[in-house]
Design a protein around this motif. Structure first.
Motif, PDB file in Angstrom:
ATOM      1  N   ASP A  31      39.207  48.137  41.302  1.00 15.39           N
ATOM      2  CA  ASP A  31      38.815  47.035  42.186  1.00 15.39           C
ATOM      3  C   ASP A  31      38.172  45.894  41.393  1.00 15.39           C
ATOM      4  O   ASP A  31      38.381  44.712  41.706  1.00 15.39           O
ATOM      5  CB  ASP A  31      37.854  47.531  43.263  1.00 15.39           C
ATOM      6  CG  ASP A  31      38.548  48.372  44.322  1.00 15.39           C
ATOM      7  OD1 ASP A  31      39.719  48.066  44.629  1.00 15.39           O
ATOM      8  OD2 ASP A  31      37.934  49.323  44.834  1.00 15.39           O
ATOM      9  N   ARG A  57      39.395  42.007  41.316  1.00 16.13           N
ATOM     10  CA  ARG A  57      38.514  40.876  41.601  1.00 16.13           C
ATOM     11  C   ARG A  57      38.425  39.940  40.404  1.00 16.13           C
ATOM     12  O   ARG A  57      38.460  38.715  40.548  1.00 16.13           O
ATOM     13  CB  ARG A  57      37.112  41.374  41.981  1.00 16.13           C
ATOM     14  CG  ARG A  57      37.051  42.087  43.306  1.00 16.13           C
ATOM     15  CD  ARG A  57      35.622  42.125  43.845  1.00 16.13           C
ATOM     16  NE  ARG A  57      34.711  42.788  42.928  1.00 16.13           N
ATOM     17  CZ  ARG A  57      34.431  44.088  42.954  1.00 16.13           C
ATOM     18  NH1 ARG A  57      35.016  44.870  43.851  1.00 16.13           N
ATOM     19  NH2 ARG A  57      33.579  44.611  42.104  1.00 16.13           N
ATOM     20  N   ILE A 105      34.198  36.685  47.276  1.00 12.88           N
ATOM     21  CA  ILE A 105      35.068  37.761  46.797  1.00 12.88           C
ATOM     22  C   ILE A 105      34.250  38.941  46.289  1.00 12.88           C
ATOM     23  O   ILE A 105      34.553  40.109  46.577  1.00 12.88           O
ATOM     24  CB  ILE A 105      36.005  37.238  45.691  1.00 12.88           C
ATOM     25  CG1 ILE A 105      37.034  36.281  46.288  1.00 12.88           C
ATOM     26  CG2 ILE A 105      36.720  38.398  44.986  1.00 12.88           C
ATOM     27  CD1 ILE A 105      37.899  35.601  45.254  1.00 12.88           C
ATOM     28  N   GLU A 106      33.213  38.660  45.541  1.00 10.16           N
ATOM     29  CA  GLU A 106      32.400  39.730  44.956  1.00 10.16           C
ATOM     30  C   GLU A 106      31.744  40.588  46.025  1.00 10.16           C
ATOM     31  O   GLU A 106      31.696  41.815  45.919  1.00 10.16           O
ATOM     32  CB  GLU A 106      31.344  39.132  44.036  1.00 10.16           C
ATOM     33  CG  GLU A 106      30.380  40.151  43.429  1.00 10.16           C
ATOM     34  CD  GLU A 106      31.092  41.172  42.545  1.00 10.16           C
ATOM     35  OE1 GLU A 106      30.593  42.310  42.437  1.00 10.16           O
ATOM     36  OE2 GLU A 106      32.153  40.825  41.953  1.00 10.16           O
ATOM     37  N   TYR A 129      34.896  41.370  49.405  1.00  8.67           N
ATOM     38  CA  TYR A 129      36.169  42.035  49.095  1.00  8.67           C
ATOM     39  C   TYR A 129      36.171  43.480  49.605  1.00  8.67           C
ATOM     40  O   TYR A 129      37.075  43.890  50.340  1.00  8.67           O
ATOM     41  CB  TYR A 129      36.406  41.965  47.583  1.00  8.67           C
ATOM     42  CG  TYR A 129      37.447  42.894  47.013  1.00  8.67           C
ATOM     43  CD1 TYR A 129      38.755  42.455  46.790  1.00  8.67           C
ATOM     44  CD2 TYR A 129      37.119  44.204  46.644  1.00  8.67           C
ATOM     45  CE1 TYR A 129      39.711  43.302  46.237  1.00  8.67           C
ATOM     46  CE2 TYR A 129      38.064  45.048  46.103  1.00  8.67           C
ATOM     47  CZ  TYR A 129      39.359  44.602  45.895  1.00  8.67           C
ATOM     48  OH  TYR A 129      40.291  45.442  45.350  1.00  8.67           O
TER      49      TYR A 129
END
Length: 231
Positions: free
Chosen positions: A39, A43, A72-73, A76
């Motif tokens: 993951d 990212r 996103i961090e 996500y």
């Protein structure tokens, strides 16, 4: 004097509202690290592509990148856990998923809490607190999991046939005793790990319940699916 053999697995049981005991297998630190690493690569790749694309817009591009990188961090995993049955791409690759401690689907609030508390798990560095917490309890829960009431489970052990299954729930044709319900739930849980031949062989042992049905295993799995509430 007799000695009771010690168990070396990490299974734990929960009871459904129907009184059925389900065995759950929490995921340990190694597979969780692999899933996290995948993951993180995803990212990182997305962020790098955004940084390159937005670098042509000078300071405005930098500001937009920082906002998108933050989203996103932190969101996500929340997005995937809520809309993809508790599985980020990394977790899906290694057969893991996030659920509530009672095996019900993870809720939006719980997902948000467990992921926002990653900053606590990360301290003092490299997920130090999270790793210590994870190794100190039998369900391998980090601090965020404990607060949110969530657990990371092995899909291949606990997941009782995928949601995309073609097996339809079947209403039991006759009232079933508790032990009969438990046997059907157990069969439903184990079905993904059995060959079609072995599944049919076991299903036919139920006798009159399946009769001479051609798809005996599918029929019993459908009843198990109905009992567990997937209707």
């Amino acid at each position: 004097m007799t000695n009771t053999p010690a168990t070396i697995d990490t299974l734990y049981s929960i009871n459904t509202p129907e009184g059925i005991a389900l065995k759950l297998a929490p995921a340990g630190p190694v597979l969780r690290f692999y899933a996290w690493f995948i993951d993180s690569l995803i990212r990182g790749t997305v962020m790098f592509a955004m940084l390159w694309a937005l670098s042509f817009f000078d300071r405005a591009g930098t500001g937009v990148f920082l906002i998108l990188a933050f989203l996103i961090e932190w969101f996500y995993p929340v997005y995937f856990e809520i809309f993809h049955q508790g599985k980020t791409p990394g977790k899906s690759m290694f057969g893991l998923y996030v659920a509530q401690e009672n095996a019900s689907p993870v809720t939006p609030v719980s997902s948000l809490i467990r992921n926002l508390l990653r900053f606590v798990d990360f301290m003092p560095f490299c997920y130090g607190f999270g790793l210590i917490c994870l190794l100190s309890n039998s369900r391998f829960q980090r601090i965020g999991d404990i607060v949110a009431g969530t657990v990371v489970l092995h899909q291949d052990t606990e997941h009782r046939v995928s949601e995309e299954t073609t097996i339809a729930p079947v209403v039991p044709p006759v009232p079933l005793q508790l032990n009969e319900q438990q046997a059907l739930i157990s069969f439903y849980q184990r079905r993904p790990m059995l060959s079609e031949e072995r599944a049919d062989e076991l299903a036919k042992l139920s006798g009159p319940l399946v009769g001479d049905r051609a798809a005996a295993a599918d029929y019993l799995s459908g009843i198990g699916r109905w009992i567990i509430g997937k209707r």
